[in-house]
Design a protein around this motif. Sequence first.
Motif, PDB file in Angstrom:
ATOM      1  N   LYS A 118       0.828  -1.209   0.000  1.00  0.00           N
ATOM      2  CA  LYS A 118       0.000   0.000   0.000  1.00  0.00           C
ATOM      3  C   LYS A 118       0.857   1.251   0.000  1.00  0.00           C
ATOM      4  N   SER A 119       1.876   1.281   0.856  1.00  0.00           N
ATOM      5  CA  SER A 119       2.756   2.452   0.906  1.00  0.00           C
ATOM      6  C   SER A 119       3.578   2.584  -0.363  1.00  0.00           C
ATOM      7  N   GLU A 120       4.019   1.436  -0.912  1.00  0.00           N
ATOM      8  CA  GLU A 120       4.773   1.472  -2.161  1.00  0.00           C
ATOM      9  C   GLU A 120       3.903   2.015  -3.299  1.00  0.00           C
ATOM     10  N   LEU A 121       2.633   1.616  -3.324  1.00  0.00           N
ATOM     11  CA  LEU A 121       1.722   2.101  -4.361  1.00  0.00           C
ATOM     12  C   LEU A 121       1.467   3.598  -4.195  1.00  0.00           C
ATOM     13  N   ALA A 122       1.276   4.046  -2.962  1.00  0.00           N
ATOM     14  CA  ALA A 122       1.058   5.470  -2.709  1.00  0.00           C
ATOM     15  C   ALA A 122       2.253   6.287  -3.193  1.00  0.00           C
ATOM     16  N   LYS A 123       3.456   5.794  -2.951  1.00  0.00           N
ATOM     17  CA  LYS A 123       4.659   6.494  -3.406  1.00  0.00           C
ATOM     18  C   LYS A 123       4.716   6.535  -4.933  1.00  0.00           C
ATOM     19  N   LEU A 124       4.384   5.418  -5.578  1.00  0.00           N
ATOM     20  CA  LEU A 124       4.380   5.380  -7.044  1.00  0.00           C
ATOM     21  C   LEU A 124       3.385   6.394  -7.600  1.00  0.00           C
ATOM     22  N   VAL A 125       2.207   6.460  -6.989  1.00  0.00           N
ATOM     23  CA  VAL A 125       1.172   7.399  -7.437  1.00  0.00           C
ATOM     24  C   VAL A 125       1.644   8.839  -7.296  1.00  0.00           C
ATOM     25  N   VAL A 126       2.195   9.175  -6.144  1.00  0.00           N
ATOM     26  CA  VAL A 126       2.669  10.547  -5.891  1.00  0.00           C
ATOM     27  C   VAL A 126       3.760  10.919  -6.882  1.00  0.00           C
ATOM     28  N   ASP A 127       4.731  10.019  -7.082  1.00  0.00           N
ATOM     29  CA  ASP A 127       5.818  10.294  -8.030  1.00  0.00           C
ATOM     30  C   ASP A 127       5.272  10.490  -9.440  1.00  0.00           C
ATOM     31  N   ASN A 128       4.294   9.670  -9.819  1.00  0.00           N
ATOM     32  CA  ASN A 128       3.723   9.780 -11.161  1.00  0.00           C
ATOM     33  C   ASN A 128       2.940  11.070 -11.350  1.00  0.00           C
ATOM     34  N   LEU A 129       2.205  11.492 -10.337  1.00  0.00           N
ATOM     35  CA  LEU A 129       1.465  12.760 -10.418  1.00  0.00           C
ATOM     36  C   LEU A 129       2.415  13.926 -10.617  1.00  0.00           C
ATOM     37  N   ARG A 130       3.518  13.904  -9.920  1.00  0.00           N
ATOM     38  CA  ARG A 130       4.487  14.998 -10.043  1.00  0.00           C
ATOM     39  C   ARG A 130       5.210  14.952 -11.384  1.00  0.00           C
ATOM     40  N   THR A 131       5.473  13.736 -11.871  1.00  0.00           N
ATOM     41  CA  THR A 131       6.154  13.582 -13.160  1.00  0.00           C
ATOM     42  C   THR A 131       5.266  14.002 -14.326  1.00  0.00           C
ATOM     43  N   THR A 132       3.980  13.702 -14.240  1.00  0.00           N
ATOM     44  CA  THR A 132       3.051  13.975 -15.342  1.00  0.00           C
ATOM     45  C   THR A 132       2.343  15.330 -15.204  1.00  0.00           C
ATOM     46  N   GLY A 133       2.776  16.125 -14.253  1.00  0.00           N
ATOM     47  CA  GLY A 133       2.138  17.429 -14.085  1.00  0.00           C
ATOM     48  C   GLY A 133       0.724  17.337 -13.562  1.00  0.00           C
ATOM     49  N   GLY A 134       0.410  16.221 -12.902  1.00  0.00           N
ATOM     50  CA  GLY A 134      -0.899  16.074 -12.285  1.00  0.00           C
ATOM     51  C   GLY A 134      -1.913  15.297 -13.094  1.00  0.00           C
ATOM     52  N   SER A 135      -1.547  14.833 -14.295  1.00  0.00           N
ATOM     53  CA  SER A 135      -2.534  14.132 -15.120  1.00  0.00           C
ATOM     54  C   SER A 135      -2.867  12.759 -14.561  1.00  0.00           C
ATOM     55  N   GLY A 136      -1.879  12.101 -13.946  1.00  0.00           N
ATOM     56  CA  GLY A 136      -2.103  10.765 -13.426  1.00  0.00           C
ATOM     57  C   GLY A 136      -2.074   9.684 -14.483  1.00  0.00           C
ATOM     58  N   SER A 137      -1.794  10.047 -15.734  1.00  0.00           N
ATOM     59  CA  SER A 137      -1.729   9.066 -16.808  1.00  0.00           C
ATOM     60  C   SER A 137      -0.516   8.166 -16.608  1.00  0.00           C
ATOM     61  N   TYR A 138      -0.701   6.874 -16.857  1.00  0.00           N
ATOM     62  CA  TYR A 138       0.368   5.910 -16.588  1.00  0.00           C
ATOM     63  C   TYR A 138       0.292   4.804 -17.625  1.00  0.00           C
TER      64      TYR A 138
END
Length: 281
Positions: A93-113
């Motif tokens: 769960k914590s690993e997934l939360a970290k992946l999500v946060v990193d991806n949001l910051r990388t994609t400028g908030g789009s959340g696309s993956y």
Amino acid sequence: MEVGISLALVIDSCNFRQYRCATYGIGKPSFDAWRSGLPADFNVVKEGGYYALQERYLGKKNFAKSKATLPETISVVNVGGFDNIYKLAADPKSELAKLVVDNLRTTGGSGSYSDTGKIDALVALLQSKGEGFSSVKVDGEWEEVLSRQGKKSTRSQKFVNGKKKAVRPTSNFNVNDMNFVNSVLTPRGNGVLKANVKYTPVASNFDKTGAGKIVLRRIACDITGATFKYKKLPKLSLPFLKKKGGYLDFLYMDEDIRITRGNRGGLFIHFKPEFYKKVMG
């Protein structure tokens, strides 16, 4: 509360809580660093010694517990082997939360993956916990934080998904009326597309836990109406978007996170607004 009463409590507190262990879950060197920060009165003997701590820290025991109920689709090769699986299994769960946060910051908030491997392993590990659809947990507001479109996703889904989000898309459930509303904003936040969906829990695609508990996964979904509103212009009804026969599979859900897969193969991760604010800091 006694400091050394439970290893699980200490480990849990490392994730976005008291200890904020940035290196949690990435191997023995990080375990040694984590161990050096334990309270002086931590009862190592009571927890089975440092070897037992390391085994639990690296997630081998967690993985062994979930192995019997892991989805057959999990690929050990795609995630880099069993050592990486063990690390992720320590606290998926914590690993997934970290992946999500990193991806949001990388994609400028789009959340696309679009990647596979790590995220699929994390989803599989969480799915093995046997936490599917629950009318109690699903009720209320949810913010979409990550989406990976399936091969069968429509062009409009893929177009909207790839845009930077001025405001987070939402998927809010009203269990009393047995419906939910999906809201997606245009890139600049001037327009909003809403779809009203009537749902019904169904028996198909259920799972069983190791203890024999039935885990409900699927809800049948019918889009009963859709509207689009742009700025101050009148709301526009979109009757051509009405559709019956869809479904949504709940791969994992707790009080903070919801992971679902749609009938077109798309993967969607939602956070409760309070959890989203917490992990984004």
